[in-house]
Enzyme design. Structure first.
Site, PDB file in Angstrom:
ATOM      1  N   ASP A  96       2.068  -3.000  -3.688  1.00 34.61           N
ATOM      2  CA  ASP A  96       2.174  -2.426  -2.475  1.00 34.61           C
ATOM      3  C   ASP A  96       1.304  -0.874  -2.714  1.00 34.61           C
ATOM      4  OD1 ASP A  96       3.704  -4.405  -2.365  1.00 34.61           O
ATOM      5  OD2 ASP A  96       5.113  -3.396  -0.749  1.00 34.61           O
ATOM      6  N   LYS A 158       0.960  -3.254   5.845  1.00 33.06           N
ATOM      7  CA  LYS A 158       2.447  -2.712   5.863  1.00 33.06           C
ATOM      8  C   LYS A 158       2.604  -1.354   6.540  1.00 33.06           C
ATOM      9  CE  LYS A 158       5.846  -1.248   2.268  1.00 33.06           C
ATOM     10  NZ  LYS A 158       5.965  -1.159   0.871  1.00 33.06           N
ATOM     11  N   LYS A 187       4.043  -6.686   6.936  1.00 31.27           N
ATOM     12  CA  LYS A 187       5.089  -6.128   6.290  1.00 31.27           C
ATOM     13  C   LYS A 187       5.874  -4.998   6.908  1.00 31.27           C
ATOM     14  CE  LYS A 187       7.450  -4.575   2.157  1.00 31.27           C
ATOM     15  NZ  LYS A 187       7.072  -4.800   0.473  1.00 31.27           N
TER      16      LYS A 187
END
Length: 239
Positions: A96, A158, A187
């Site tokens: 991430d 995300k 996400k």
């Protein structure tokens, strides 16, 4: 969107976040146990915890991911690549990365895409998620950031790190979902601390949830299925 609200299905959407900077090894152990007990998809740990988490979760189905350029996104691209390569060597399978937030805000689209693409390429086909830090962005910037993440080859876009104030909202998830093709997943992270919030994010289009409240979310879901009181009331922290 229609979602499957079984414990197994929701657990399979959770990246259990173990990222607070003040966590001791004992704290990390406790959170890894939570992830294993509830059968979440993965843990997202601090880079220095990757190899330890891989060893401790051996024999479970829980994957290990980590963060890159966290939490500000302003490390150099070369540093992000080095961090990813070390994490991969240590056993992480998902990454991430934080977008260069200043470059995104400043309209430096080519710089943003280049940073993402270089990290994605270093991941060699493994899952990469680009964190936009939506609390800093307006809707146009969220749309543009989402599209730049896709242009850079990211697997996911995300919302948040969970450490910059604000967090995921259903409205932002829906906007991000509309802004990218079906090839890119979304996400939700930051502030997903209970079943109601988790369901809202999934219904808005998220396919993964970053949260430190996995036991609370899944405990509420289990209790609902059993018709009893909620369980899993551990401190959810700030993520």
């Amino acid at each position: 969107m229609a979602i499957e609200l079984t414990e197994t299905a929701v657990a399979a959407a959770i990246d259990h976040a173990i990222l607070k900077p003040d966590l001791t090894r004992a704290d990390v152990d406790r959170e890894l146990d939570v992830a294993a007990e509830w059968g979440v998809f993965s843990v997202c740990v601090r880079p220095s915890d990757v190899s330890y988490a891989v060893r401790r979760l051996a024999g479970t189905a829980v994957a290990v991911g980590t963060v890159i350029g966290f939490p500000h996104g302003t490390t150099s691209t070369a540093a992000k690549v080095a961090e990813l390569r070390q994490a991969h060597e240590d056993g992480a399978s998902e990454f991430d990365m934080v977008v260069h937030i200043g470059a995104l805000l400043g309209g430096e689209d080519e710089r943003v895409v280049s940073d993402i693409r270089t990290v994605v390429d270093a991941a060699g086909g493994l899952v990469t998620k680009v964190i936009l830090e939506t609390s800093f962005l307006d809707d146009e910037q969220i749309v543009r950031g989402s599209r730049l993440a896709e242009a850079g080859g990211a697997t996911f876009v995300k919302t948040s790190t969970g450490f910059a104030g604000g967090g995921a909202t259903a409205e932002h998830i829906a906007l991000m979902r509309r802004s990218v093709s079906p090839a890119v997943q979304v996400k939700a992270s930051g502030g997903v601390r209970g079943l109601e919030a988790a369901v809202a994010m999934l219904e808005a289009g998220a396919t993964r949830l970053g949260t430190s409240a996995s036991a609370i979310i899944l405990g509420e879901l289990r209790a609902r299925a059993a018709g009893g009181p909620a369980t899993g009331t551990e401190d959810a922290g700030s993520y």
